[in-house]
Design a protein around this motif. Sequence first.
Motif, PDB file in Angstrom:
ATOM      1  N   GLY A  37      45.838  36.959  37.561  1.00  0.00           N
ATOM      2  CA  GLY A  37      45.102  37.996  36.852  1.00  0.00           C
ATOM      3  C   GLY A  37      43.769  37.559  36.281  1.00  0.00           C
ATOM      4  N   LYS A  38      43.425  36.296  36.354  1.00  0.00           N
ATOM      5  CA  LYS A  38      42.143  35.815  35.848  1.00  0.00           C
ATOM      6  C   LYS A  38      41.049  36.119  36.870  1.00  0.00           C
ATOM      7  CE  LYS A  38      43.827  33.816  32.153  1.00  0.00           C
ATOM      8  NZ  LYS A  38      44.347  32.511  32.063  1.00  0.00           N
ATOM      9  N   VAL A  39      39.839  36.376  36.383  1.00  0.00           N
ATOM     10  CA  VAL A  39      38.702  36.645  37.255  1.00  0.00           C
ATOM     11  C   VAL A  39      37.939  35.337  37.464  1.00  0.00           C
ATOM     12  CG1 VAL A  39      36.558  37.938  37.543  1.00  0.00           C
ATOM     13  CG2 VAL A  39      38.527  39.007  36.431  1.00  0.00           C
ATOM     14  N   VAL A  40      37.684  35.008  38.739  1.00  0.00           N
ATOM     15  CA  VAL A  40      36.990  33.771  39.085  1.00  0.00           C
ATOM     16  C   VAL A  40      35.775  34.121  39.943  1.00  0.00           C
ATOM     17  CG1 VAL A  40      37.182  31.529  40.225  1.00  0.00           C
ATOM     18  CG2 VAL A  40      39.177  32.506  39.067  1.00  0.00           C
ATOM     19  N   LEU A  41      34.608  33.618  39.535  1.00  0.00           N
ATOM     20  CA  LEU A  41      33.369  33.793  40.288  1.00  0.00           C
ATOM     21  C   LEU A  41      33.152  32.546  41.134  1.00  0.00           C
ATOM     22  CD1 LEU A  41      30.605  35.305  40.726  1.00  0.00           C
ATOM     23  CD2 LEU A  41      29.742  33.846  38.895  1.00  0.00           C
ATOM     24  N   GLY A  61      47.024  34.324  42.750  1.00  0.00           N
ATOM     25  CA  GLY A  61      46.922  35.580  42.012  1.00  0.00           C
ATOM     26  C   GLY A  61      45.624  35.813  41.268  1.00  0.00           C
ATOM     27  N   ALA A  62      44.605  35.007  41.488  1.00  0.00           N
ATOM     28  CA  ALA A  62      43.332  35.206  40.806  1.00  0.00           C
ATOM     29  C   ALA A  62      42.581  36.386  41.417  1.00  0.00           C
ATOM     30  CB  ALA A  62      42.475  33.947  40.901  1.00  0.00           C
ATOM     31  N   LYS A  63      41.836  37.087  40.569  1.00  0.00           N
ATOM     32  CA  LYS A  63      40.925  38.126  41.039  1.00  0.00           C
ATOM     33  C   LYS A  63      39.599  37.445  41.329  1.00  0.00           C
ATOM     34  CE  LYS A  63      43.198  41.654  38.354  1.00  0.00           C
ATOM     35  NZ  LYS A  63      43.041  42.800  37.455  1.00  0.00           N
ATOM     36  N   PRO A  87      45.614  41.965  46.882  1.00  0.00           N
ATOM     37  CA  PRO A  87      45.262  43.392  46.806  1.00  0.00           C
ATOM     38  C   PRO A  87      43.776  43.619  47.064  1.00  0.00           C
ATOM     39  CG  PRO A  87      46.551  42.712  44.890  1.00  0.00           C
ATOM     40  CD  PRO A  87      46.187  41.466  45.641  1.00  0.00           C
ATOM     41  N   ASP A  88      43.463  44.710  47.701  1.00  0.00           N
ATOM     42  CA  ASP A  88      42.092  45.050  48.076  1.00  0.00           C
ATOM     43  C   ASP A  88      41.162  45.064  46.866  1.00  0.00           C
ATOM     44  OD1 ASP A  88      40.132  45.931  50.016  1.00  0.00           O
ATOM     45  OD2 ASP A  88      40.285  47.911  49.082  1.00  0.00           O
ATOM     46  N   GLU A  89      41.637  45.580  45.750  1.00  0.00           N
ATOM     47  CA  GLU A  89      40.788  45.710  44.553  1.00  0.00           C
ATOM     48  C   GLU A  89      40.573  44.390  43.811  1.00  0.00           C
ATOM     49  OE1 GLU A  89      45.037  46.641  43.502  1.00  0.00           O
ATOM     50  OE2 GLU A  89      43.650  47.419  45.000  1.00  0.00           O
ATOM     51  N   ASP A  90      41.263  43.343  44.228  1.00  0.00           N
ATOM     52  CA  ASP A  90      41.136  42.040  43.561  1.00  0.00           C
ATOM     53  C   ASP A  90      40.072  41.136  44.172  1.00  0.00           C
ATOM     54  OD1 ASP A  90      43.102  42.800  41.838  1.00  0.00           O
ATOM     55  OD2 ASP A  90      44.583  41.329  42.490  1.00  0.00           O
ATOM     56  N   VAL A  91      39.358  41.622  45.195  1.00  0.00           N
ATOM     57  CA  VAL A  91      38.335  40.800  45.858  1.00  0.00           C
ATOM     58  C   VAL A  91      37.039  41.597  45.957  1.00  0.00           C
ATOM     59  CG1 VAL A  91      37.772  39.398  47.871  1.00  0.00           C
ATOM     60  CG2 VAL A  91      40.161  39.725  47.230  1.00  0.00           C
ATOM     61  N   ILE A  92      36.020  41.123  45.261  1.00  0.00           N
ATOM     62  CA  ILE A  92      34.707  41.769  45.264  1.00  0.00           C
ATOM     63  C   ILE A  92      33.708  40.795  45.885  1.00  0.00           C
ATOM     64  CG2 ILE A  92      32.849  42.640  43.796  1.00  0.00           C
ATOM     65  CD1 ILE A  92      34.985  43.393  41.757  1.00  0.00           C
ATOM     66  N   THR A  93      32.797  41.300  46.709  1.00  0.00           N
ATOM     67  CA  THR A  93      31.772  40.438  47.316  1.00  0.00           C
ATOM     68  C   THR A  93      30.394  40.880  46.848  1.00  0.00           C
ATOM     69  OG1 THR A  93      31.586  41.811  49.298  1.00  0.00           O
ATOM     70  CG2 THR A  93      33.165  39.990  49.365  1.00  0.00           C
TER      71      THR A  93
END
Length: 100
Positions: A37-41, A61-63, A87-93
Motif C-alpha cells: 500500500g505504500k507509494v513508491v516513485l 504490494g507497493a503502489k 491492480p491496474d490503478e496501482d501503477v501510474i506512468t
Amino acid sequence: MNYKLPLIIILISASLYYFFSPASPLSDEQLTEHLNGKVVLICGASSGIGEELAYQLAAHGAKLVLVARHQDKLDKVRTEIIERGAPDEDVITISLDFSD
C-alpha cells in the motif's frame, strides 16, 4: 610487548563492527508487510535496475509511480507489472526528461 597495540586495535574494530553492522535483510513476508500500500516513485523505470525494482516492489504490494523518458517503454513495463498481478490503478506512468 609489540603485540598489544594491534590486539587492542583488532578488539576495538570487532566491537565497532558488531555494534554498527547493518541489520539483516528482511524476509519476503516482512517486505510485503512494510511495502504493501505504500507509494513508491521510481525514476528510470523503463529499463535496467529501475525496471527490475518496479517488478520487485509491485510483487510486494507497493503502489508505483514510474518515471522515464520514453512513454512506450514505460507502457511495456506497466503492462508486464499488471500481467504479474498488480491492480491496474496501482501503477501510474509519467514520461519526463529531467534534463529539460
